[in-house]
Design a protein around this motif. Sequence first.
Motif, PDB file in Angstrom:
ATOM      1  N   LEU A 122       5.181  -0.434   0.827  1.00 36.45           N
ATOM      2  CA  LEU A 122       4.546  -1.969   0.593  1.00 36.45           C
ATOM      3  C   LEU A 122       5.508  -2.805   0.601  1.00 36.45           C
ATOM      4  O   LEU A 122       6.665  -2.667  -0.097  1.00 36.45           O
ATOM      5  N   GLY A 123       5.228  -4.182   1.045  1.00 42.39           N
ATOM      6  CA  GLY A 123       6.228  -5.143   1.231  1.00 42.39           C
ATOM      7  C   GLY A 123       5.818  -6.054  -0.084  1.00 42.39           C
ATOM      8  O   GLY A 123       4.736  -5.677  -0.853  1.00 42.39           O
ATOM      9  N   VAL A 124       6.621  -7.013  -0.210  1.00 45.90           N
ATOM     10  CA  VAL A 124       6.297  -7.884  -1.577  1.00 45.90           C
ATOM     11  C   VAL A 124       5.003  -8.345  -1.752  1.00 45.90           C
ATOM     12  O   VAL A 124       4.323  -8.789  -2.513  1.00 45.90           O
ATOM     13  N   ASN A 125       4.241  -8.666  -0.405  1.00 46.57           N
ATOM     14  CA  ASN A 125       2.978  -9.319  -0.278  1.00 46.57           C
ATOM     15  C   ASN A 125       1.751  -8.238  -0.601  1.00 46.57           C
ATOM     16  O   ASN A 125       0.792  -8.645  -0.411  1.00 46.57           O
ATOM     17  N   PHE A 202      13.170  -6.896   0.520  1.00 49.14           N
ATOM     18  CA  PHE A 202      12.360  -5.910  -0.518  1.00 49.14           C
ATOM     19  C   PHE A 202      11.319  -5.257  -0.302  1.00 49.14           C
ATOM     20  O   PHE A 202      10.423  -5.732   0.497  1.00 49.14           O
ATOM     21  N   ALA A 203      11.180  -3.896  -0.644  1.00 49.99           N
ATOM     22  CA  ALA A 203      10.073  -3.055  -0.573  1.00 49.99           C
ATOM     23  C   ALA A 203       9.364  -2.492  -1.733  1.00 49.99           C
ATOM     24  O   ALA A 203      10.484  -2.173  -2.478  1.00 49.99           O
ATOM     25  N   VAL A 204       8.415  -1.886  -1.855  1.00 51.27           N
ATOM     26  CA  VAL A 204       7.859  -1.200  -3.051  1.00 51.27           C
ATOM     27  C   VAL A 204       7.399   0.064  -2.471  1.00 51.27           C
ATOM     28  O   VAL A 204       6.669   0.147  -1.721  1.00 51.27           O
ATOM     29  N   ALA A 205       7.866   1.326  -3.210  1.00 51.22           N
ATOM     30  CA  ALA A 205       7.212   2.595  -2.678  1.00 51.22           C
ATOM     31  C   ALA A 205       6.000   2.866  -3.489  1.00 51.22           C
ATOM     32  O   ALA A 205       5.855   2.805  -4.726  1.00 51.22           O
ATOM     33  N   SER A 206       4.972   3.090  -2.604  1.00 51.97           N
ATOM     34  CA  SER A 206       3.736   3.552  -3.166  1.00 51.97           C
ATOM     35  C   SER A 206       3.608   4.835  -3.808  1.00 51.97           C
ATOM     36  O   SER A 206       4.280   5.714  -3.320  1.00 51.97           O
ATOM     37  N   THR A 207       2.948   4.828  -4.888  1.00 55.53           N
ATOM     38  CA  THR A 207       2.784   6.433  -5.797  1.00 55.53           C
ATOM     39  C   THR A 207       1.600   7.054  -4.704  1.00 55.53           C
ATOM     40  O   THR A 207       0.667   6.760  -4.941  1.00 55.53           O
TER      41      THR A 207
END
Length: 207
Positions: A122-125, A202-207
């Motif tokens: 996921l992106g920061v948005n 920046f990116a966020v790894a989804s669980t």
Amino acid sequence: MNNQPFDPTTLAISIVSHGQGLLIKNLLQDLSPLINNGAEVLLTLNIPEDESFISNFASNIKVIRNKKPIGFGENHNMANLYTNRDWFVVLNPDVRCNPHVFSSLITAHKATGAGVVAPRVLGVNGNTEDSARHYPTVSRIFKRVISKIRGHRLEPDYELQDGQHIKIDWAAGMFLLFRSSDFRNIGGFDTRFFMYRKTQTFAVAST
């Protein structure tokens, strides 16, 4: 994905820094529950930098200091030589993640028999990033170039949902999990494809 307990001591996480210590400090905080329980971090410093950001984790991190900058594939191939853990993770310095995602990825790997697995990113948005794609064709490359010129965001090639295992053509190198033996058997990344760039995405790894 099902978050089954796993042994963090079976995990080696390879991160390459291009002077990105501040980003990696945040990532190490995310990873601290795993690091404190025996997960191994292989940190490659591709260029010299202030190393104070690892002071709180120094005893649990193997630091590899390059004499000169090398590419993405060669860096991670070299890092893999420093570990004998069962699982080998390639992780970008600008990623933030929930530590439970590693258990989910290992569960997915065992369930599917895949050569490599990757999470939904996921992106920061909060939007799903375009990190899972079809194999490139001339028309797809042309479409991406035109969209970039026009400033339009392309929809991801795959519809990805948490808890779903889906076969894809390829995944971006920001977050990949291999069985270490598989990574070595294929010779790691093909270093003929050179990639080296400093990123601030920046990116966020989804669980």
